[in-house]
Write a protein that holds these residues in place. Sequence first.
Motif, PDB file in Angstrom:
ATOM      1  N   UNK A 109      14.516   0.647  34.324  1.00  0.00           N
ATOM      2  CA  UNK A 109      14.450  -0.817  34.219  1.00  0.00           C
ATOM      3  C   UNK A 109      13.061  -1.235  33.777  1.00  0.00           C
ATOM      4  N   UNK A 110      13.008  -2.165  32.819  1.00  0.00           N
ATOM      5  CA  UNK A 110      11.763  -2.867  32.491  1.00  0.00           C
ATOM      6  C   UNK A 110      12.012  -4.348  32.703  1.00  0.00           C
ATOM      7  N   UNK A 111      11.194  -4.973  33.532  1.00  0.00           N
ATOM      8  CA  UNK A 111      11.287  -6.405  33.762  1.00  0.00           C
ATOM      9  C   UNK A 111       9.997  -7.083  33.354  1.00  0.00           C
ATOM     10  N   UNK A 112      10.093  -8.188  32.627  1.00  0.00           N
ATOM     11  CA  UNK A 112       8.918  -8.928  32.168  1.00  0.00           C
ATOM     12  C   UNK A 112       8.821 -10.268  32.882  1.00  0.00           C
ATOM     13  N   UNK A 113       7.652 -10.571  33.450  1.00  0.00           N
ATOM     14  CA  UNK A 113       7.395 -11.851  34.098  1.00  0.00           C
ATOM     15  C   UNK A 113       8.435 -12.113  35.196  1.00  0.00           C
ATOM     16  N   UNK A 132      13.719   4.868  37.291  1.00  0.00           N
ATOM     17  CA  UNK A 132      12.293   4.553  37.279  1.00  0.00           C
ATOM     18  C   UNK A 132      12.119   3.089  36.905  1.00  0.00           C
ATOM     19  N   UNK A 133      10.973   2.537  37.306  1.00  0.00           N
ATOM     20  CA  UNK A 133      10.759   1.106  37.173  1.00  0.00           C
ATOM     21  C   UNK A 133       9.527   0.821  36.319  1.00  0.00           C
ATOM     22  N   UNK A 134       9.681  -0.104  35.371  1.00  0.00           N
ATOM     23  CA  UNK A 134       8.566  -0.585  34.568  1.00  0.00           C
ATOM     24  C   UNK A 134       8.441  -2.093  34.723  1.00  0.00           C
ATOM     25  N   UNK A 135       7.226  -2.565  35.011  1.00  0.00           N
ATOM     26  CA  UNK A 135       6.998  -3.989  35.262  1.00  0.00           C
ATOM     27  C   UNK A 135       5.914  -4.495  34.319  1.00  0.00           C
ATOM     28  N   UNK A 136       6.199  -5.601  33.653  1.00  0.00           N
ATOM     29  CA  UNK A 136       5.312  -6.125  32.618  1.00  0.00           C
ATOM     30  C   UNK A 136       4.887  -7.551  32.947  1.00  0.00           C
ATOM     31  N   UNK A 137       3.595  -7.779  32.988  1.00  0.00           N
ATOM     32  CA  UNK A 137       2.963  -9.073  33.340  1.00  0.00           C
ATOM     33  C   UNK A 137       3.790  -9.886  34.336  1.00  0.00           C
ATOM     34  N   UNK A 229      11.028   4.279  43.819  1.00  0.00           N
ATOM     35  CA  UNK A 229      11.039   4.815  42.457  1.00  0.00           C
ATOM     36  C   UNK A 229       9.617   4.880  41.883  1.00  0.00           C
ATOM     37  N   UNK A 230       9.408   5.836  40.967  1.00  0.00           N
ATOM     38  CA  UNK A 230       8.147   5.877  40.237  1.00  0.00           C
ATOM     39  C   UNK A 230       8.020   4.579  39.434  1.00  0.00           C
ATOM     40  N   UNK A 231       6.884   3.910  39.584  1.00  0.00           N
ATOM     41  CA  UNK A 231       6.714   2.573  39.014  1.00  0.00           C
ATOM     42  C   UNK A 231       5.444   2.486  38.188  1.00  0.00           C
ATOM     43  N   UNK A 232       5.582   1.884  37.009  1.00  0.00           N
ATOM     44  CA  UNK A 232       4.437   1.584  36.151  1.00  0.00           C
ATOM     45  C   UNK A 232       4.323   0.072  36.023  1.00  0.00           C
ATOM     46  N   UNK A 233       3.160  -0.465  36.385  1.00  0.00           N
ATOM     47  CA  UNK A 233       2.886  -1.897  36.283  1.00  0.00           C
ATOM     48  C   UNK A 233       1.885  -2.116  35.151  1.00  0.00           C
TER      49      UNK A 233
END
Length: 287
Positions: A109-113, A132-137, A229-233
């Motif tokens: 998953x990538x979530x923005x704002x 895995x989790x991706x988080x954007x601004x 989950x492994x997370x990238x912010x």
Amino acid sequence: MPALYAETLGNPKDPCIFLIMGLGCQLIHWPDDFCHALVKQGFYIVRFDNRDIGLSYKTQQSVSAKKLLFKMVRFQLGLKNTGACYTLEAMADDCINLLDHLNISTCHVIGASMGGMIAQILAAKYPHRVNKLGLLFTSNNQAFLPPPHFKQLQALLKRSKSNKPQDIIDQSVKLYQIIGSTGYINDSYNRKIAQLAYNRSYTPMGVLQQFLAILCTGSLLNWDKQIKQQTLVVHGQRDRLLPPKHGKAVAKAIQGAKFELIEEMGHDISPHFIHHLSGLFGHHFKS
């Protein structure tokens, strides 16, 4: 169950990346080049319109902009708000219903704002569905984080000077001039997307509905503590809508999360940063 409009790109047999967009933004605000860059890395992409935006379900209830100001103060202080038709938790449930409909059992998953806020809830509430989790601004909305700069918040919530299509499109272009990546703002690209967004669906009340959902959800700190989950912010150094301390707070709250600060980037996915962003997230999901 609200009906959501979705599009897919790539090979369904490849690992899925589920993209959740932010406040008032349609699926087209995930740039085609960003999506295709992920497809080239071997991923299957799902992007969709959240409820009240684009071609998805619309709530048949009005929202008072004036009442939002009072709720914003309570929100900043960590006090509970009520009165929303739905919360971000319901929007996370929307995601699961869509994944079920598409027969996708697990995904990255990538979530923005605002989409990043929904993604945090999704990963915590449905851990077996998110790899895995991706988080954007984004933010976890805990109390006393620095508020959005006034100019950026005003631009986000400001209505166009008239309901004429050209004024509405001009207002969208101006918004990205104010919240975007200073020095890398592409007005012609932003105008093209604004025109397309207007043609698909112009629903200013949907922005207020979603904003109210954020205010009435409040802090996501308890959800963050449940994320395994492994997370990238990823956050932009020049973000004035959600200053970088918001992204740092998210990374600090999620066990083992990595934080990446991108110099010169604001609160947008500028064409200039697409190669870098798609590489960061692609590497994160593959590693």
